[in-house]
Write a protein that holds these residues in place. Structure first.
Motif, PDB file in Angstrom:
ATOM      1  N   ARG A 296       0.839  -1.207   0.000  1.00  0.00           N
ATOM      2  CA  ARG A 296       0.000   0.000   0.000  1.00  0.00           C
ATOM      3  C   ARG A 296       0.876   1.261   0.000  1.00  0.00           C
ATOM      4  NH1 ARG A 296      -2.788  -0.882   4.528  1.00  0.00           N
ATOM      5  NH2 ARG A 296      -4.025  -2.488   3.527  1.00  0.00           N
ATOM      6  N   ALA A 297       1.910   1.256   0.837  1.00  0.00           N
ATOM      7  CA  ALA A 297       2.809   2.408   0.910  1.00  0.00           C
ATOM      8  C   ALA A 297       3.557   2.591  -0.413  1.00  0.00           C
ATOM      9  CB  ALA A 297       3.800   2.227   2.050  1.00  0.00           C
ATOM     10  N   GLY A 298       3.995   1.491  -1.012  1.00  0.00           N
ATOM     11  CA  GLY A 298       4.696   1.564  -2.291  1.00  0.00           C
ATOM     12  C   GLY A 298       3.799   2.104  -3.390  1.00  0.00           C
ATOM     13  N   LYS A 299       2.555   1.665  -3.418  1.00  0.00           N
ATOM     14  CA  LYS A 299       1.607   2.152  -4.427  1.00  0.00           C
ATOM     15  C   LYS A 299       1.354   3.657  -4.245  1.00  0.00           C
ATOM     16  CE  LYS A 299      -1.030  -1.973  -5.576  1.00  0.00           C
ATOM     17  NZ  LYS A 299      -2.323  -2.639  -5.489  1.00  0.00           N
ATOM     18  N   LYS A 300       1.212   4.064  -2.981  1.00  0.00           N
ATOM     19  CA  LYS A 300       0.958   5.476  -2.686  1.00  0.00           C
ATOM     20  C   LYS A 300       2.130   6.335  -3.160  1.00  0.00           C
ATOM     21  CE  LYS A 300      -0.636   8.256   1.211  1.00  0.00           C
ATOM     22  NZ  LYS A 300      -0.872   8.260   2.648  1.00  0.00           N
ATOM     23  N   LYS A 301       3.352   5.858  -2.869  1.00  0.00           N
ATOM     24  CA  LYS A 301       4.539   6.599  -3.271  1.00  0.00           C
ATOM     25  C   LYS A 301       4.672   6.619  -4.794  1.00  0.00           C
ATOM     26  CE  LYS A 301       9.371   7.072  -2.045  1.00  0.00           C
ATOM     27  NZ  LYS A 301      10.490   6.541  -1.302  1.00  0.00           N
ATOM     28  N   ALA A 302       4.354   5.500  -5.440  1.00  0.00           N
ATOM     29  CA  ALA A 302       4.440   5.422  -6.899  1.00  0.00           C
ATOM     30  C   ALA A 302       3.431   6.382  -7.541  1.00  0.00           C
ATOM     31  CB  ALA A 302       4.192   3.995  -7.364  1.00  0.00           C
ATOM     32  N   GLU A 303       2.228   6.464  -6.971  1.00  0.00           N
ATOM     33  CA  GLU A 303       1.223   7.395  -7.497  1.00  0.00           C
ATOM     34  C   GLU A 303       1.687   8.845  -7.354  1.00  0.00           C
ATOM     35  OE1 GLU A 303      -2.770   6.892  -6.064  1.00  0.00           O
ATOM     36  OE2 GLU A 303      -2.687   4.730  -6.420  1.00  0.00           O
ATOM     37  N   SER A 304       2.272   9.183  -6.196  1.00  0.00           N
ATOM     38  CA  SER A 304       2.733  10.564  -5.986  1.00  0.00           C
ATOM     39  C   SER A 304       3.875  10.906  -6.943  1.00  0.00           C
ATOM     40  CB  SER A 304       3.155  10.773  -4.533  1.00  0.00           C
ATOM     41  OG  SER A 304       4.313  10.025  -4.252  1.00  0.00           O
ATOM     42  N   VAL A 305       4.751   9.922  -7.222  1.00  0.00           N
ATOM     43  CA  VAL A 305       5.843  10.150  -8.159  1.00  0.00           C
ATOM     44  C   VAL A 305       5.290  10.330  -9.566  1.00  0.00           C
ATOM     45  CG1 VAL A 305       7.824   9.050  -9.289  1.00  0.00           C
ATOM     46  CG2 VAL A 305       7.643   9.022  -6.815  1.00  0.00           C
ATOM     47  N   ALA A 306       4.297   9.521  -9.929  1.00  0.00           N
ATOM     48  CA  ALA A 306       3.710   9.602 -11.271  1.00  0.00           C
ATOM     49  C   ALA A 306       2.980  10.933 -11.465  1.00  0.00           C
ATOM     50  CB  ALA A 306       2.760   8.431 -11.489  1.00  0.00           C
ATOM     51  N   GLN A 307       2.409  11.488 -10.410  1.00  0.00           N
ATOM     52  CA  GLN A 307       1.672  12.744 -10.513  1.00  0.00           C
ATOM     53  C   GLN A 307       2.584  13.963 -10.577  1.00  0.00           C
ATOM     54  OE1 GLN A 307      -1.592  12.946 -10.932  1.00  0.00           O
ATOM     55  NE2 GLN A 307      -1.829  10.712 -10.762  1.00  0.00           N
ATOM     56  N   SER A 308       3.802  13.812 -10.040  1.00  0.00           N
ATOM     57  CA  SER A 308       4.694  14.973  -9.999  1.00  0.00           C
ATOM     58  C   SER A 308       5.138  15.340 -11.414  1.00  0.00           C
ATOM     59  CB  SER A 308       5.902  14.699  -9.109  1.00  0.00           C
ATOM     60  OG  SER A 308       6.732  13.739  -9.711  1.00  0.00           O
ATOM     61  N   GLY A 309       5.265  16.627 -11.691  1.00  0.00           N
ATOM     62  CA  GLY A 309       5.582  17.096 -13.031  1.00  0.00           C
ATOM     63  C   GLY A 309       7.022  17.484 -13.227  1.00  0.00           C
ATOM     64  N   GLU A 310       7.804  17.654 -12.154  1.00  0.00           N
ATOM     65  CA  GLU A 310       9.154  18.178 -12.328  1.00  0.00           C
ATOM     66  C   GLU A 310      10.183  17.106 -12.692  1.00  0.00           C
ATOM     67  OE1 GLU A 310       8.713  17.552  -7.791  1.00  0.00           O
ATOM     68  OE2 GLU A 310       7.612  18.786  -9.207  1.00  0.00           O
ATOM     69  N   MET A 311       9.812  15.805 -12.654  1.00  0.00           N
ATOM     70  CA  MET A 311      10.763  14.730 -12.966  1.00  0.00           C
ATOM     71  C   MET A 311      10.596  14.281 -14.415  1.00  0.00           C
ATOM     72  SD  MET A 311      10.291  12.415  -9.574  1.00  0.00           S
ATOM     73  CE  MET A 311      11.838  11.610  -9.466  1.00  0.00           C
ATOM     74  N   SER A 312      11.705  13.812 -14.989  1.00  0.00           N
ATOM     75  CA  SER A 312      11.620  13.254 -16.344  1.00  0.00           C
ATOM     76  C   SER A 312      11.034  11.844 -16.269  1.00  0.00           C
ATOM     77  CB  SER A 312      13.007  13.219 -16.981  1.00  0.00           C
ATOM     78  OG  SER A 312      13.808  12.254 -16.319  1.00  0.00           O
ATOM     79  N   GLU A 313      10.652  11.313 -17.418  1.00  0.00           N
ATOM     80  CA  GLU A 313      10.017   9.987 -17.449  1.00  0.00           C
ATOM     81  C   GLU A 313      10.963   8.903 -16.947  1.00  0.00           C
ATOM     82  OE1 GLU A 313       6.821   9.194 -18.148  1.00  0.00           O
ATOM     83  OE2 GLU A 313       6.520  11.354 -18.188  1.00  0.00           O
ATOM     84  N   ALA A 314      12.230   8.991 -17.290  1.00  0.00           N
ATOM     85  CA  ALA A 314      13.213   7.989 -16.858  1.00  0.00           C
ATOM     86  C   ALA A 314      13.378   8.017 -15.342  1.00  0.00           C
ATOM     87  CB  ALA A 314      14.546   8.235 -17.550  1.00  0.00           C
ATOM     88  N   LEU A 315      13.458   9.249 -14.778  1.00  0.00           N
ATOM     89  CA  LEU A 315      13.584   9.369 -13.322  1.00  0.00           C
ATOM     90  C   LEU A 315      12.331   8.872 -12.615  1.00  0.00           C
ATOM     91  CD1 LEU A 315      15.384  12.815 -12.900  1.00  0.00           C
ATOM     92  CD2 LEU A 315      16.292  10.557 -12.365  1.00  0.00           C
ATOM     93  N   LYS A 316      11.167   9.159 -13.206  1.00  0.00           N
ATOM     94  CA  LYS A 316       9.902   8.664 -12.628  1.00  0.00           C
ATOM     95  C   LYS A 316       9.894   7.137 -12.600  1.00  0.00           C
ATOM     96  CE  LYS A 316       6.679  12.350 -13.853  1.00  0.00           C
ATOM     97  NZ  LYS A 316       5.484  12.668 -14.630  1.00  0.00           N
ATOM     98  N   LEU A 317      10.281   6.542 -13.720  1.00  0.00           N
ATOM     99  CA  LEU A 317      10.296   5.077 -13.816  1.00  0.00           C
ATOM    100  C   LEU A 317      11.242   4.476 -12.793  1.00  0.00           C
ATOM    101  CD1 LEU A 317       9.036   2.848 -15.520  1.00  0.00           C
ATOM    102  CD2 LEU A 317      11.045   2.942 -16.991  1.00  0.00           C
TER     103      LEU A 317
END
Length: 153
Positions: free
Chosen positions: A91-112
């Motif tokens: 649950r914590a990992g999914k929450k963190k992954a969602e917050s990372v996916a929503q953030s706009g300042e990171m590139s796609e590679a960094l998000k992945l």
């Protein structure tokens, strides 16, 4: 047999019957001047048959088997704690992954990369079974079990 005998001793009439049954041809068997091998044989095989009903023995065996196949409480609790921790971590990992996916300042590679880091250790695929070949060569490593072709699932 001991439990069945104890169960029978709870009733006074059955206890009296057991005491009465103890006076038999086996009661005054005092071998004197007999060879040791004969006394050992007598002790092993020359015993009275106790009047315990087979139904009572079967009922007690069934109860013991039922108790034996139930999981131990501590083991069940440990499994529940382990699964709860895994669910919380997921649950914590999914929450963190969602917050990372929503953030706009990171590139796609960094998000992945961040998402894969957050979800690390979540998927546990289990064992992979590999059939061993004649020469004994088969890939091995973590999570890989080399088996005979008869054991292949």
């Amino acid at each position: 047999r001991t439990l069945a005998l104890g169960t029978m001793m709870l009733r006074q009439s059955k206890a009296k019957a057991l005491v009465d049954a103890s006076y038999n041809r086996f009661a005054w068997n005092d071998p004197e001047n007999l060879p040791d091998w004969f006394q050992d044989d007598e002790n092993r095989y020359y015993r009275p048959q106790l009047p315990i009903p087979q139904g009572l023995i079967d009922k007690i065996k069934a109860r013991q088997l039922k108790l034996a196949e139930r999981p131990i409480a501590k083991v069940a609790e440990a499994r529940a704690r382990k699964s709860k921790r895994a669910k919380d971590k997921l649950r914590a990992g999914k929450k963190k992954a969602e917050s990372v996916a929503q953030s706009g300042e990171m590139s796609e590679a960094l998000k992945l990369k961040a998402i894969s880091k957050a979800m690390r250790g979540q998927a546990n695929p289990g064992k992979t079974y590999v059939v061993a070949r004649k020469g004994g060569s088969a890939r091995s490593g973590k999570g890989v079990k080399v088996v005979d072709k008869r054991l292949k699932c």
